[in-house]
Design a protein around this motif. Sequence first.
Motif, PDB file in Angstrom:
ATOM      1  N   ASP A  67       0.826  -1.084   0.006  1.00  0.00           N
ATOM      2  CA  ASP A  67      -0.046   0.035  -0.011  1.00  0.00           C
ATOM      3  C   ASP A  67       0.924   1.274   0.015  1.00  0.00           C
ATOM      4  O   ASP A  67       1.728   1.418   0.828  1.00  0.00           O
ATOM      5  N   THR A  68       0.354   2.117  -0.933  1.00  0.00           N
ATOM      6  CA  THR A  68       1.426   3.144  -1.041  1.00  0.00           C
ATOM      7  C   THR A  68       0.888   4.502  -0.235  1.00  0.00           C
ATOM      8  O   THR A  68       1.490   5.477  -0.351  1.00  0.00           O
ATOM      9  N   VAL A  69      -0.202   4.378   0.257  1.00  0.00           N
ATOM     10  CA  VAL A  69      -0.971   5.285   1.039  1.00  0.00           C
ATOM     11  C   VAL A  69      -0.692   5.143   2.541  1.00  0.00           C
ATOM     12  O   VAL A  69      -0.389   6.125   3.455  1.00  0.00           O
ATOM     13  N   ASP A  70      -0.653   3.853   2.986  1.00  0.00           N
ATOM     14  CA  ASP A  70      -0.657   3.502   4.427  1.00  0.00           C
ATOM     15  C   ASP A  70       0.705   2.740   4.249  1.00  0.00           C
ATOM     16  O   ASP A  70       0.838   1.480   4.240  1.00  0.00           O
ATOM     17  N   VAL A  71       1.873   3.376   4.393  1.00  0.00           N
ATOM     18  CA  VAL A  71       3.174   2.851   4.016  1.00  0.00           C
ATOM     19  C   VAL A  71       3.857   1.936   5.329  1.00  0.00           C
ATOM     20  O   VAL A  71       3.660   2.729   6.426  1.00  0.00           O
ATOM     21  N   VAL A  72       4.311   0.803   5.064  1.00  0.00           N
ATOM     22  CA  VAL A  72       4.947   0.177   6.146  1.00  0.00           C
ATOM     23  C   VAL A  72       6.295  -0.350   5.515  1.00  0.00           C
ATOM     24  O   VAL A  72       6.030  -1.117   4.516  1.00  0.00           O
ATOM     25  N   MET A  73       7.526  -0.012   5.992  1.00  0.00           N
ATOM     26  CA  MET A  73       8.638  -0.789   5.548  1.00  0.00           C
ATOM     27  C   MET A  73       9.497  -1.189   6.711  1.00  0.00           C
ATOM     28  O   MET A  73       9.772  -0.645   7.481  1.00  0.00           O
ATOM     29  N   LEU A  74      10.112  -2.280   6.175  1.00  0.00           N
ATOM     30  CA  LEU A  74      11.207  -2.853   7.143  1.00  0.00           C
ATOM     31  C   LEU A  74      12.497  -2.966   6.642  1.00  0.00           C
ATOM     32  O   LEU A  74      12.595  -3.357   5.485  1.00  0.00           O
ATOM     33  N   GLN A  75      13.442  -2.874   7.438  1.00  0.00           N
ATOM     34  CA  GLN A  75      14.843  -3.180   7.023  1.00  0.00           C
ATOM     35  C   GLN A  75      15.548  -4.140   8.024  1.00  0.00           C
ATOM     36  O   GLN A  75      15.188  -4.036   9.209  1.00  0.00           O
ATOM     37  N   GLY A  76      16.341  -4.991   7.433  1.00  0.00           N
ATOM     38  CA  GLY A  76      16.938  -5.943   8.184  1.00  0.00           C
ATOM     39  C   GLY A  76      17.940  -6.793   7.313  1.00  0.00           C
ATOM     40  O   GLY A  76      18.022  -6.707   6.367  1.00  0.00           O
ATOM     41  N   GLU A  77      18.387  -7.776   7.936  1.00  0.00           N
ATOM     42  CA  GLU A  77      19.182  -8.879   7.366  1.00  0.00           C
ATOM     43  C   GLU A  77      18.662 -10.232   7.057  1.00  0.00           C
ATOM     44  O   GLU A  77      17.992 -10.879   8.012  1.00  0.00           O
ATOM     45  N   ALA A  78      18.658 -10.815   5.767  1.00  0.00           N
ATOM     46  CA  ALA A  78      18.010 -12.030   5.654  1.00  0.00           C
ATOM     47  C   ALA A  78      18.850 -13.086   6.040  1.00  0.00           C
ATOM     48  O   ALA A  78      19.937 -13.208   5.796  1.00  0.00           O
ATOM     49  N   GLU A  79      18.278 -14.067   7.027  1.00  0.00           N
ATOM     50  CA  GLU A  79      18.801 -15.299   7.444  1.00  0.00           C
ATOM     51  C   GLU A  79      18.425 -16.373   6.413  1.00  0.00           C
ATOM     52  O   GLU A  79      17.291 -16.537   6.361  1.00  0.00           O
ATOM     53  N   CYS A  80      19.310 -17.009   5.838  1.00  0.00           N
ATOM     54  CA  CYS A  80      18.752 -18.279   4.846  1.00  0.00           C
ATOM     55  C   CYS A  80      18.568 -19.604   5.251  1.00  0.00           C
ATOM     56  O   CYS A  80      19.965 -19.880   6.297  1.00  0.00           O
ATOM     57  N   PHE A  81      17.540 -20.274   5.134  1.00  0.00           N
ATOM     58  CA  PHE A  81      17.490 -21.682   5.476  1.00  0.00           C
ATOM     59  C   PHE A  81      16.977 -22.541   4.124  1.00  0.00           C
ATOM     60  O   PHE A  81      15.894 -22.595   4.011  1.00  0.00           O
ATOM     61  N   PRO A  82      17.960 -23.407   3.700  1.00  0.00           N
ATOM     62  CA  PRO A  82      17.375 -24.102   2.772  1.00  0.00           C
ATOM     63  C   PRO A  82      16.326 -25.036   3.245  1.00  0.00           C
ATOM     64  O   PRO A  82      16.199 -25.325   4.444  1.00  0.00           O
ATOM     65  N   ASP A  83      15.550 -25.353   2.283  1.00  0.00           N
ATOM     66  CA  ASP A  83      14.140 -26.102   2.538  1.00  0.00           C
ATOM     67  C   ASP A  83      14.509 -27.367   3.494  1.00  0.00           C
ATOM     68  O   ASP A  83      13.745 -27.627   4.527  1.00  0.00           O
ATOM     69  N   GLU A  84      15.783 -27.991   3.324  1.00  0.00           N
ATOM     70  CA  GLU A  84      15.793 -29.285   4.247  1.00  0.00           C
ATOM     71  C   GLU A  84      16.226 -28.925   5.715  1.00  0.00           C
ATOM     72  O   GLU A  84      16.383 -29.576   6.612  1.00  0.00           O
TER      73      GLU A  84
END
Length: 153
Positions: free
Chosen positions: A79-96
């Motif tokens: 939504d560009t009227v009701d803005v929510v943005m988050l910043q962080g670092e992605a932690e990766c988990f292979p599906d297994e």
Amino acid sequence: MQTTEKARRTTAERTRDTLERLGAERDVWVSTAHPEHGPHQVPLWFLWDGRAVWMCTAAASATARNVRAEPRVRLGLPDTVDVVMLQGEAECFPDEDVPADAADAYTAAFGWDPRAEEGSYLYLRVVPRTVYAWRGTAELRGRVLMRDGEWLD
């Protein structure tokens, strides 16, 4: 979610509204960048577990390639009227290797289990370090709701 609300919400009200949206919405724009290939943005389904955002993408996707090289990401609700943005670092988990409770919750939310697919998938977990939220110019000042992983009062 569109709003015509002009009144400036308090930080507590914005935080409450942001947490409600994170718990209710399903789509998020994921912005990543690779040192050699540049920026990339894609919409993904997401699940908010109360502390972190969980997403899933094909292990060979540009998003997966980018977060492996540069884990910093920016997430934005659509939504560009009701803005929510988050910043962080992605932690990766292979599906297994994804924690079963997170993968099971993702499957329950979307009716799709990437672990059962033929190809490999990568689950991404982002604990926000910074959260911004605003509705219109009246809320630009004070739009930071979380800084350094701590919700502001």
